[in-house]
Design an enzyme around this catalytic site. Structure first.
Site, mmCIF file in Angstrom:
data_model
loop_
_atom_site.group_PDB
_atom_site.id
_atom_site.type_symbol
_atom_site.label_atom_id
_atom_site.label_comp_id
_atom_site.label_asym_id
_atom_site.label_seq_id
_atom_site.Cartn_x
_atom_site.Cartn_y
_atom_site.Cartn_z
ATOM 1 N N LYS A 134 0.836 -1.210 0.000
ATOM 2 C CA LYS A 134 0.000 0.000 0.000
ATOM 3 C C LYS A 134 0.866 1.253 0.000
ATOM 4 O O LYS A 134 0.530 2.246 -0.643
ATOM 5 C CB LYS A 134 -0.938 0.034 1.215
ATOM 6 C CG LYS A 134 -2.014 -1.013 1.185
ATOM 7 C CD LYS A 134 -3.090 -0.696 0.164
ATOM 8 C CE LYS A 134 -4.092 -1.831 0.112
ATOM 9 N NZ LYS A 134 -4.967 -1.821 -1.040
ATOM 10 N N LYS A 181 -3.814 -12.274 -10.073
ATOM 11 C CA LYS A 181 -5.119 -12.796 -9.645
ATOM 12 C C LYS A 181 -6.253 -11.824 -9.973
ATOM 13 O O LYS A 181 -6.034 -10.620 -10.097
ATOM 14 C CB LYS A 181 -5.099 -13.186 -8.168
ATOM 15 C CG LYS A 181 -4.956 -12.084 -7.199
ATOM 16 C CD LYS A 181 -5.144 -12.593 -5.779
ATOM 17 C CE LYS A 181 -5.491 -11.389 -4.913
ATOM 18 N NZ LYS A 181 -6.129 -11.671 -3.681
ATOM 19 N N LYS A 197 -10.576 -6.755 -7.409
ATOM 20 C CA LYS A 197 -11.635 -5.760 -7.531
ATOM 21 C C LYS A 197 -11.169 -4.503 -8.234
ATOM 22 O O LYS A 197 -11.947 -3.823 -8.879
ATOM 23 C CB LYS A 197 -12.133 -5.379 -6.135
ATOM 24 C CG LYS A 197 -12.986 -6.440 -5.491
ATOM 25 C CD LYS A 197 -13.315 -6.037 -4.065
ATOM 26 C CE LYS A 197 -14.006 -7.154 -3.326
ATOM 27 N NZ LYS A 197 -13.765 -7.077 -1.882
HETATM 28 P P1 AMP Z 1 -10.868 -9.020 -1.224
HETATM 29 O O1 AMP Z 1 -11.547 -8.915 -2.553
HETATM 30 O O2 AMP Z 1 -9.398 -8.808 -1.342
HETATM 31 O O3 AMP Z 1 -11.524 -8.188 -0.155
HETATM 32 O O4 AMP Z 1 -11.014 -10.534 -0.762
HETATM 33 C C1 AMP Z 1 -12.166 -11.120 -0.222
HETATM 34 C C2 AMP Z 1 -11.995 -12.629 -0.165
HETATM 35 O O5 AMP Z 1 -11.942 -13.184 -1.487
HETATM 36 C C3 AMP Z 1 -10.691 -13.096 0.521
HETATM 37 O O6 AMP Z 1 -10.949 -14.253 1.280
HETATM 38 C C4 AMP Z 1 -9.765 -13.383 -0.640
HETATM 39 O O7 AMP Z 1 -8.777 -14.310 -0.330
HETATM 40 C C5 AMP Z 1 -10.739 -13.928 -1.700
HETATM 41 N N1 AMP Z 1 -10.228 -13.634 -3.063
HETATM 42 C C6 AMP Z 1 -10.024 -12.407 -3.607
HETATM 43 N N2 AMP Z 1 -9.560 -12.512 -4.886
HETATM 44 C C7 AMP Z 1 -9.452 -13.837 -5.151
HETATM 45 C C8 AMP Z 1 -9.046 -14.592 -6.314
HETATM 46 N N3 AMP Z 1 -8.661 -14.015 -7.460
HETATM 47 N N4 AMP Z 1 -9.069 -15.949 -6.231
HETATM 48 C C9 AMP Z 1 -9.475 -16.562 -5.091
HETATM 49 N N5 AMP Z 1 -9.874 -15.914 -3.969
HETATM 50 C C10 AMP Z 1 -9.869 -14.560 -3.984
#
Ligand code: AMP
Ligand code: TRP
Length: 331
Positions: free
Chosen positions: A113, A195, A198
């Site tokens: 960050k 990966k 968002k």
């Molecule tokens: P975030 O979008 O970073 O707030 O993540 C929310 C949840 O989704 C967390 O448990 C992450 O590990 C999971 N997550 C986010 N992106 C991925 C992805 N590309 N593949 C698998 N799990 C994901």
């Protein structure tokens, strides 16, 4: 026997995508019967990037609707907004006294960050793992379903729990990462750039709010190559990702057909993507449609948040009053 306590949170930044669905939400849905689950929208966590108040509100309602549309049942789990549980920031304040600047500065997500937003290195960003520990410890959770990227944060939650216990007496259990399968499902972006996420590469990410056409267009543009040149060749990761998505959305026979074509070097990626586009669009459609319906009724969503907060506060207030006593805030 009482059920084990589970906590997990999803930040209310941006739209949920297939990575969130297959990596997180699907696991939550599987856990809701066997565990005592607390799932929440991490709206305080999203404040580190100073979202527009209007966007924040909309995002919280959408994330909530998309989780329910994906199968989470607010009757079975406590589904709430982090900011509706004031015991969380209270515990955060207590744990901040046991968290050290040096260890917080070393956290890889913090360092990322600092690189990404050098003009906004605020204290909330530095203490992000302390707030996350509070989310978990406030319910004395033992299992936390999260992806690999969150493992370091969980280790810190265990450290803070230990430190509290050492100083004030045994109180918090040490929470562990929880996974259904041995390896967590990780969905890559369709352009093979890392990966699915968002905020990055929006065109290579499939969101639960994308309509059929958008899904199909994105999949048809997914990265491929000229195909394998020898039988049973190892797959490049972007091709593996397409097979994974197909495995998650298509019938097993369909996956087998393309897999054997791949192994025989006669796969046509255009055909495979067309099939995947159809199947993935059909998979996402009912979730999207239900989420749209749910978002039309804000009063109903607000009621769900209210009831979720009541369940969460019943457990949180117990934990915080015990912590206050141990610390000596007991006048
Ligand atoms: P975030 O979008 O970073 O707030 O993540 C929310 C949840 O989704 C967390 O448990 C992450 O590990 C999971 N997550 C986010 N992106 C991925 C992805 N590309 N593949 C698998 N799990 C994901
Ligand atoms: N930090 C998590 C993420 O970015 C979201 C989160 C906040 C969380 N608090 C939590 C996850 C508590 C599990 C438990 O994905």
């Amino acid at each position: 026997m009482s059920k084990e306590i589970v906590v997990s949170g999803i930040r209310s930044t941006g739209h949920l995508h297939l990575g969130n669905y297959f990596g997180a939400i699907q696991n939550y849905v599987k856990m809701q019967d066997g565990y005592n689950c607390y799932f929440f929208v991490a709206d305080y966590h999203s404040l580190t990037t100073h979202p527009d108040p209007k966007d924040l509100r909309e995002n919280v309602f959408r994330v909530l609707a998309e989780n329910i549309a994906s199968g989470l049942d607010p009757e079975k789990v406590a589904l709430y907004a982090q900011s509706d549980v004031p015991e969380i920031p209270e515990l955060y304040l207590m744990l901040n006294m046991l968290a050290y600047k040096g260890e917080l500065e070393k956290v890889p997500t913090f360092k990322d960050k600092v690189r990404q937003q050098p003009d906004n290195v605020n204290a909330g960003l530095l203490t992000y793992p302390v707030l996350m520990a509070s989310d978990i410890l406030i319910h004395k959770a033992v299992k936390v379903p999260v992806g690999k990227d969150q493992e370091q944060h969980l280790e810190m939650a265990r450290n803070f729990a230990q430190r509290f216990n050492m100083r004030y007496g045994d109180y918090f259990p040490e929470p562990q990462v929880f996974r259904f399968n041995h390896d967590a499902v990780k969905i890559m972006a369709l352009d093979g750039s890392g990966k699915m996420s968002k905020s990055e590469n929006v065109n290579a990410t499939i969101f639960l709010s994308d309509d059929d056409d958008t899904i199909k267009k994105k999949i048809m543009k997914a990265k491929t190559d000229a195909g394998p040149t020898e039988p049973n060749a190892a797959m490049p990761d972007y091709i593996q990702n397409l097979f994974l998505l197909m495995h998650l959305s298509s019938r097993p026979e369909v996956v087998d057909i393309y897999r054997s074509q791949y192994n025989n070097c006669n796969i046509r990626y255009g055909d495979m993507k067309k099939q995947l586009a159809e199947d993935m669009a059909a998979f996402v459609r009912p979730i999207r449609e239900r989420a749209v319906e749910l978002q039309k009724d804000e009063a109903a969503l607000r009621k769900i948040l209210k009831e979720g907060a009541e369940k969460a506060r019943a457990s949180a207030s117990q934990t915080i009053s015990g912590a206050r006593k141990l610390i000596g805030i007991n006048y």
